[in-house]
Design a protein around this motif. Structure first.
Motif, mmCIF file in Angstrom:
data_model
loop_
_atom_site.group_PDB
_atom_site.id
_atom_site.type_symbol
_atom_site.label_atom_id
_atom_site.label_comp_id
_atom_site.label_asym_id
_atom_site.label_seq_id
_atom_site.Cartn_x
_atom_site.Cartn_y
_atom_site.Cartn_z
ATOM 1 N N ASP A 89 0.902 -1.236 0.138
ATOM 2 C CA ASP A 89 0.049 -0.116 -0.036
ATOM 3 C C ASP A 89 1.033 1.247 0.290
ATOM 4 O OD1 ASP A 89 -2.262 1.330 0.001
ATOM 5 O OD2 ASP A 89 -3.005 1.184 2.206
ATOM 6 N N LYS A 115 3.989 2.190 -6.767
ATOM 7 C CA LYS A 115 2.683 2.298 -6.753
ATOM 8 C C LYS A 115 2.464 0.516 -5.937
ATOM 9 C CE LYS A 115 1.421 4.886 -10.804
ATOM 10 N NZ LYS A 115 0.433 4.900 -11.989
ATOM 11 N N THR A 168 -4.353 -1.063 -6.144
ATOM 12 C CA THR A 168 -4.039 0.026 -7.370
ATOM 13 C C THR A 168 -5.310 0.655 -7.591
ATOM 14 O OG1 THR A 168 -2.295 -1.545 -7.911
ATOM 15 C CG2 THR A 168 -2.880 0.088 -9.512
ATOM 16 N N TYR A 171 -5.701 3.201 -5.268
ATOM 17 C CA TYR A 171 -4.439 4.259 -5.489
ATOM 18 C C TYR A 171 -4.843 5.221 -6.622
ATOM 19 C CZ TYR A 171 0.100 6.156 -6.469
ATOM 20 O OH TYR A 171 1.008 7.056 -6.634
ATOM 21 N N SER A 175 -6.048 9.185 -6.924
ATOM 22 C CA SER A 175 -5.006 10.287 -7.668
ATOM 23 C C SER A 175 -5.888 11.165 -8.537
ATOM 24 C CB SER A 175 -3.980 9.382 -8.143
ATOM 25 O OG SER A 175 -2.961 8.785 -7.324
ATOM 26 N N SER A 196 -8.805 7.029 3.800
ATOM 27 C CA SER A 196 -7.309 7.470 3.779
ATOM 28 C C SER A 196 -7.560 8.950 4.050
ATOM 29 C CB SER A 196 -7.142 7.568 2.101
ATOM 30 O OG SER A 196 -5.571 8.006 1.966
#
Length: 703
Positions: A89, A115, A168, A171, A175, A196
């Motif tokens: 992570d 990543k 991913t 993530y 982003s 998060s």
């Protein structure tokens, strides 16, 4: 066979709430050995009450094995410097979690671009020591509760290859959202949808001050909201519905966001409750216990995570709230429920905020509704349709301003953080109070016990008869807190990483904040301290240009040199330097001395040899002291032989961080100091506390 017969006659699951207790005591026992006494008492009691001794033994041995295996893996990897593993992570641009050799390692890699799914090689050193005092926030414990074994600072890294990872998806999507959403909206979406925590630091502090930061965590409210939406879509739109489909989708969602404790508890509760049919009827308390057992089987150290603890305490209170709250007014019910939750979680929430917010107590039920019925649905809508941010961002901006303004107006009562012993006593008093309330007996006595204990915690700083000088273990920096008896005088000398300690100790007033010089490892937390604590006088050194630029703007700041002295309560503080002007701020450090009942203390900041020589030439034998705060973290630029010959310390304290890049303290300096004194290194000892009462002095360290 006897066990099988017992299970047949009475479903084993209906006694799970009895079996979870020894598991909890075993896990705590590996950290606090005295809890094994409570385990023994409980086992004797449970044997007399039920016949489930074999399940208890099997379960207990299972957890002992799991914890032992985890400890063995940690020990095997303890001294390693090189790792190759799988990026599990990405926490932020500077931190990631690496799975390697059976353990997870948190890696500090400045401004990395890795990543989830990347296979990388890293080389680094351990940069994190244990906590420094009883109630200190332990980042190591936090990492362990996340299944992370160590924290390293990476000196070199390289990418080997990339593999697919479900994380991913999280993530990449985060982003994407970060680039197109406003910062006000993105903070809530990242926190409430993906767990998060990327709320603005000022806003996080506002929620913490109001005592409601825990309601932002993904919980039963979130899971039931998503379950209802998924069920509605399947039934109303597709004209098809089975419980399994939304449960599977929710399971994937919880896994992708990292299975945080509150979300996992909520999902498991929903999953097990959906199986609650047939001859076996689970009680809600048993379902809650089963979810805890499942979570702890994967990682027993989750038990020390504040989020895990708060999630289960709140769930426990919700299960039994109807026994305490029986009014017909729904709004009054919510207030009474919040009071129950507040009292039951106080030992843990106090360590987050350091205060009891009166306004938070009054408005929390309303703010909870605001979060649950406005922010939560909007966050999920915006996560799916980010283009709506052009409209919805104004709602988030309004809420942010509202919460921030509320926190600034809140009346705060400082409360010190609870250590393990304080928590045990608190919950014994609270359980007695709850029991008395339910049974309508001894209510006044139990309320009196509880009130006396709570008041004593709130007023503990005012009844302390000792002088206490605490050298804080702050890493590679300096900070020391001096407290006069009965809270009559508080002084902080330097303030690197010092704010959390002051908050934990419920220090709401500093009579003097002494900044010895302007280096970051000494001035560190000055803004946070000035903004959140009443600071009556700030002292900074003459000839230090940067210190003047930063501190002269405050009306209560004073520029000082060797001509200045002052009183802290009845304690005379004599400033010995700076004497002369030098280009380097270290050589212009404030050097001060005081004496408590015959014991002499000397603080030198980062004074260099040239400033030490100035002081020796001006004061001579006057600088003779019993306790020396060693200059410049044990560097060769300080602690010259001629200086130590005049000081002749009995005890020397060196504030220094583990594996610091300067390789301090210097061996030559240690040799010089050993001629005169015993030496305490803060990264080895934790906080060093010197207590003086009458003519007696006691020195003890945390380790």
């Amino acid at each position: 066979m006897r066990l099988l017969k017992l299970l047949k006659n009475k479903p084993f699951c209906n006694d799970t709430h009895l079996l979870i207790i020894p598991v909890l005591l075993i896990i705590i026992g590996f950290k606090y050995y005295f809890t094994f006494i409570f385990l023994l008492i409980y086992l004797i009691w449970i044997i007399k009450r039920t016949k489930y001794i074999f399940p208890i033994i099997i379960l207990s041995l299972s957890f002992i094995c799991i914890i032992s295996i985890k400890n063995i893996f940690k020990y095997i990897n303890q001294d390693k410097l090189e790792y190759m593993g799988y990026v599990d992570d990405v926490i932020n641009e500077n931190n990631l979690d690496l799975y390697s050799n059976g353990i997870i390692i948190r890696c500090y890699i400045y401004n990395h671009e890795y990543k989830p799914g990347d296979i990388i090689k890293v080389e680094g050193v351990n940069i994190l020591s244990n906590k420094s005092y009883d109630t200190d926030y332990s980042y190591l414990d936090y990492l362990e509760s996340k299944g992370i074994s160590k924290y390293i600072k990476v000196s070199s890294s390289s990418l080997v290859c990339h593999l697919f990872s479900f994380k991913t998806i999280k993530y990449n999507y985060l982003s994407y959202l970060k680039n197109i959403l406003s910062s006000d909206s993105y903070g809530y979406i990242a926190t409430m949808v993906f767990q998060s925590n990327e709320l603005d630091s000022t806003l996080k502090d506002s929620y913490s001050i109001l005592g409601i930061s825990h309601i932002l965590a993904i919980s039963g409210l979130h899971i039931m909201f998503l379950y209802s939406i998924l069920s509605f879509i399947l039934f109303k739109i597709f004209k098809y519905y089975k419980k399994l489909i939304p449960l599977v989708i929710l399971g994937i969602y919880v896994f992708i966001i990292g299975a945080p404790s509150s979300a996992l508890r909520s999902y498991l509760f929903l999953l097990i409750a959906s199986l609650n049919r047939g001859k076996i009827k689970y009680q809600r308390l048993d379902i809650l216990s089963i979810t805890a057992l499942i979570s702890l089987l994967f990682n027993p150290y989750r038990l020390f995570e504040t989020g895990f603890i708060l999630s289960y305490i709140v769930s426990f209170i919700l299960i039994f709230s109807s026994d305490f709250i029986k009014t017909k007014n729904s709004l009054l019910n919510k207030y009474l429920l919040y009071i129950l939750i507040f009292l039951s979680t106080l030992p843990f929430t106090s360590s987050i905020s350091g205060n009891i917010s009166i306004l938070g107590l009054l408005l929390s039920p309303i703010l909870s509704l605001l979060i649950g019925y406005i922010i939560l649905p909007l966050s999920y809508v915006l996560a799916l349709v980010p283009i709506l941010d052009y409209i919805l961002k104004y709602i988030f901006i309004f809420i942010n301003n509202y919460v921030t303004n509320l926190s600034s107006m809140s009346l705060l009562i400082p409360i010190m953080s609870f250590n393990i012993y304080m928590k045990i006593i608190y919950y014994m008093a609270l359980i007695f109070l709850y029991h008395s309330f339910l049974n309508k007996s001894n209510l006044i006595i139990s309320l009196l016990y509880y009130s006396i204990y709570l008041i004593s915690i709130l007023s503990i700083n005012y009844i302390n008869p000792l002088y206490q000088i605490t050298f804080l273990d702050v890493g590679q920096g300096d900070s020391c807190f001096i407290r006069c008896p009965n809270n009559k005088g508080n002084m902080l000398i330097d303030c690197y990483n010092a704010y959390d300690y002051l908050k934990d100790m419920a220090i709401d007033r500093l009579d003097y904040l002494v900044i010895t010089h302007s280096d970051q490892d000494h001035i560190g937390d000055y803004l946070e301290i000035i903004d959140n604590i009443e600071v009556r006088t700030i002292l900074y050194p003459k000839y230090d240009t940067r210190a003047s630029e930063l501190l002269s703007q405050y009306s209560n700041s004073i520029e000082v040199d060797y001509t200045y002295s002052f009183y802290l309560s009845n304690l005379y503080i004599d400033i010995l330097g700076p004497i002369n002007s030098y280009s380097e701020c270290n050589s212009c450090s404030i050097v001060l001395k005081f004496e408590i009942n015959g014991y002499k203390f000397l603080f030198t900041g980062d004074a260099t040899e040239e400033e030490e020589l100035d002081i020796v030439n001006m004061y001579g034998e006057y600088i003779d002291s019993d306790i020396l705060k060693v200059g410049h973290h044990g560097s060769t630029t300080s602690s010259s032989e001629i200086f130590l010959e005049k000081v002749t310390p009995i005890v020397s304290i060196i504030s220094v961080g583990l594996n610091n890049k300067y390789n301090l303290p210097n061996e030559e300096v240690i040799k010089r100091l050993n001629k005169y004194s015993s030496i305490y290194l803060t990264y080895k000892t934790g906080n060093v506390i010197i207590s003086v009462f009458s003519t007696k002095i006691k020195i003890h360290s945390y380790y």
